[in-house]
Design a protein around this motif. Structure first.
Motif, PDB file in Angstrom:
ATOM      1  N   GLU A  61      32.637  68.914  46.958  1.00 25.25           N
ATOM      2  CA  GLU A  61      34.074  68.474  46.957  1.00 25.25           C
ATOM      3  C   GLU A  61      34.825  69.205  48.043  1.00 25.25           C
ATOM      4  N   GLU A  62      34.773  70.277  48.011  1.00 24.19           N
ATOM      5  CA  GLU A  62      35.517  71.323  48.961  1.00 24.19           C
ATOM      6  C   GLU A  62      35.597  70.809  50.359  1.00 24.19           C
ATOM      7  N   TYR A  81      46.988  78.916  38.808  1.00 23.84           N
ATOM      8  CA  TYR A  81      45.804  78.510  39.622  1.00 23.84           C
ATOM      9  C   TYR A  81      45.705  78.833  40.902  1.00 23.84           C
ATOM     10  N   ASP A 130      37.345  77.411  40.172  1.00 23.14           N
ATOM     11  CA  ASP A 130      37.327  76.135  40.996  1.00 23.14           C
ATOM     12  C   ASP A 130      35.973  76.187  41.626  1.00 23.14           C
ATOM     13  N   ASP A 131      34.946  75.277  40.736  1.00 21.53           N
ATOM     14  CA  ASP A 131      35.303  74.711  39.796  1.00 21.53           C
ATOM     15  C   ASP A 131      34.297  74.807  38.571  1.00 21.53           C
ATOM     16  N   ASP A 155      39.327  69.808  37.256  1.00 18.21           N
ATOM     17  CA  ASP A 155      39.369  70.605  38.697  1.00 18.21           C
ATOM     18  C   ASP A 155      40.696  71.247  38.815  1.00 18.21           C
ATOM     19  N   HIS A 213      33.274  69.838  39.983  1.00 21.14           N
ATOM     20  CA  HIS A 213      32.313  69.915  41.224  1.00 21.14           C
ATOM     21  C   HIS A 213      31.640  71.196  41.274  1.00 21.14           C
TER      22      HIS A 213
HETATM   23 ZN   LIG Z   1      38.008  72.415  42.855  1.00 18.26          ZN
END
Ligand SMILES: [Zn+2]
Length: 485
Positions: free
Chosen positions: A340-341, A434, A306-307, A368, A294
């Motif tokens: 996306e978020e 992550y 991210d990302d 992702d 994304h």
């Molecule tokens: Zn993401």
């Protein structure tokens, strides 16, 4: 031999032969095709391309929260980059959504031990202004109220509303660290639904411990939700050390007051774009192998892990395949998903816009989950394609990638296509670190290991080139599709 018997024999042989060809599994990749896969894989391991793309995105655009000017800039960047990399087709598809603007965000303990706290508003939160009432001490720069502490979301749900009414709720549940991020699913329910549950009990605001595994003084943002039939209350996350501090304060004295000032607010409709780059297929150009990440990020860091990583490594993988000159059957399509978020907006728009050619999307993989090394792959195919996955396993093994199960699930942006029947392939990254960075100001380029990123690219070249060459529909097991429809 009598003619009739001869005829019968011929017919019989023909029938057997046609039966055999009917039952025959799809043709596997030839040795020379596998050699080509190995060659691109090795080139990818020795290429800096993905890191260069990521450096470009995080430097020239930086943070790219949906609805901000950098959202638009990121789309322009992606179109230009796809073209510069030599993709055969580059286009955008519109995605419209409502947006949200971050404002001032401060908090401090007023009593018993006055001191500042490090917080950030959760994505979608309303401002503290919006809950000013005469019953609480408030002024233009925040809301001051007593705090009630819960250990987790369930404890909040079980609380007596009379204890919660008129207070700021604090929930201190901590996310667990793991290689596959399984702790996230458990912890994130609090971020998503905490404001709803707190509002149901009459709370004025909610502050949660960040959904993150680090011990740094950086709070983690992320999407939260409201419900139509409950009051919208401000929601923020404390950094892990601040949450620890607040827990210690509560151990000494339960009579805690906090002043909270959140200036976030809704910011109207915005149109962005999914950006798509494609490498044309030679004999099956209307069948697509999908991969991507994304393009949007949260606003606190520069969205390197991210990302940005997912964007860069899938762009690089397709480019290296193109540059190899190999004539692959199917098209390789890299989709950089918008927003996306804040709710998979680009992914949903894409699935809606492609109802007519949905079946031409053969299989998809999304990156992702940061930039850590890939340690495992999993598939979602029927028995006829298992021998192909055996070939895939052999090609991925030299990268240190072991074989997982045949129950692969979709990355977030593939969920809408998956729900409509597309098969998915999963390359699982080591996500141990992550959630130290996820949705924080610490999500920056220096956290990305170029060698690990190159290993990711190599794995995606194997996935994309092999599925683009393989002559099978790669359909999902039937029951699986049925359940999803
Ligand atoms: Zn993401």
């Amino acid at each position: 031999m009598p003619k009739t018997l001869f005829k019968a024999l011929i017919v019989g042989v023909f029938l057997i032969a046609s039966n055999i060809s009917f039952a025959k599994p799809p043709v596997l990749l030839t040795n020379s095709e596998l050699k080509q896969v190995e060659s691109v894989r090795e080139q990818a391991l020795n290429s800096n391309l993905s890191y260069e793309i990521l450096e470009s995105l995080t430097t020239e655009v930086g943070p790219r929260m949906a609805g901000t000017p950098q959202d638009t800039l990121a789309v322009k960047w992606a179109v230009k980059k796809f073209k510069a990399l030599g993709f055969d087709k580059v286009w955008t598809e519109p995605v419209t959504y409502t947006t949200w603007k971050r404002g001032v965000e401060t908090a401090q303990v007023v009593s018993p031990f006055p001191q500042p706290l490090h917080i950030t508003a959760l994505g979608g939160s309303v401002s503290t202004d919006s809950v000013f009432t005469s019953s609480v001490s408030s002024d233009k720069d925040g809301l001051t109220a007593k705090v009630i502490h819960f250990l987790n979301l369930d404890a909040l749900k079980a609380a007596n509303p009379s204890q919660v009414k008129g207070k700021i709720v604090f929930v201190s549940n901590r996310m667990e660290r793991s290689i596959n991020g399984m702790g996230y699913g458990k912890a994130v329910a609090l971020r998503r639904n905490g404001a709803i549950e707190a509002a149901k009990k009459g709370a004025l605001a909610i502050i949660i411990r960040s959904v993150g595994t680090d011990t740094h003084r950086v709070p983690h943002t992320g999407l939260m939700k409201y419900q139509d039939d409950t009051q919208k209350i401000p929601a923020a996350a404390l950094s892990n050390p601040d949450a620890d501090q607040l827990v210690r304060i509560f151990k000494r004295n339960k009579d805690v007051s906090i002043k909270l000032n959140i200036g976030a607010k809704p910011a109207g409709e915005f149109t962005s774009h999914n950006v798509i780059g494609e490498i044309t297929g030679s004999t099956a150009p209307n069948e697509y192998i999908v991969m991507g990440g994304h393009l949007d990020s949260w606003d606190l860091g520069t969205g390197a892990v991210d990302d940005g990583a997912g964007v860069a490594l899938t762009m690089a993988a397709a480019t290296l395949i193109k540059n190899s000159g190999i004539k692959h059957r199917r098209a390789i399509r890299v989709v950089l998903w918008a927003n996306e978020e804040q709710g998979l907006k680009g992914a949903k728009a894409y699935a809606d816009a492609h109802t007519k050619d949905l079946e031409q999307h053969i299989i998809g993989a999304e990156s992702d989950f940061g930039a850590g090394r890939i340690y495992q792959f999993s598939s979602l195919v029927t028995d006829k394609d298992i021998p192909f996955m055996d070939q895939m396993a052999k090609m991925l093994a030299p990268l240190g990638i072991e074989r997982g199960d045949n129950k692969a699930g979709p990355g977030p942006d593939l969920i809408p296509l998956y729900k409509k029947g597309m098969s998915v392939f999963r390359l699982s990254q080591d996500g141990t670190d992550y959630f130290d960075l996820h949705h924080t100001a610490d999500d920056t380029l220096d956290k990305v290991n170029p060698e690990a990123l190159a290993q990711n690219v190599a794995a995606y070249t194997v996935y994309a080139l092999m599925t683009a060459q393989y002559q099978s529909d790669l359909a999902r097991p039937k029951e699986e599709s049925k359940n999803e429809h």
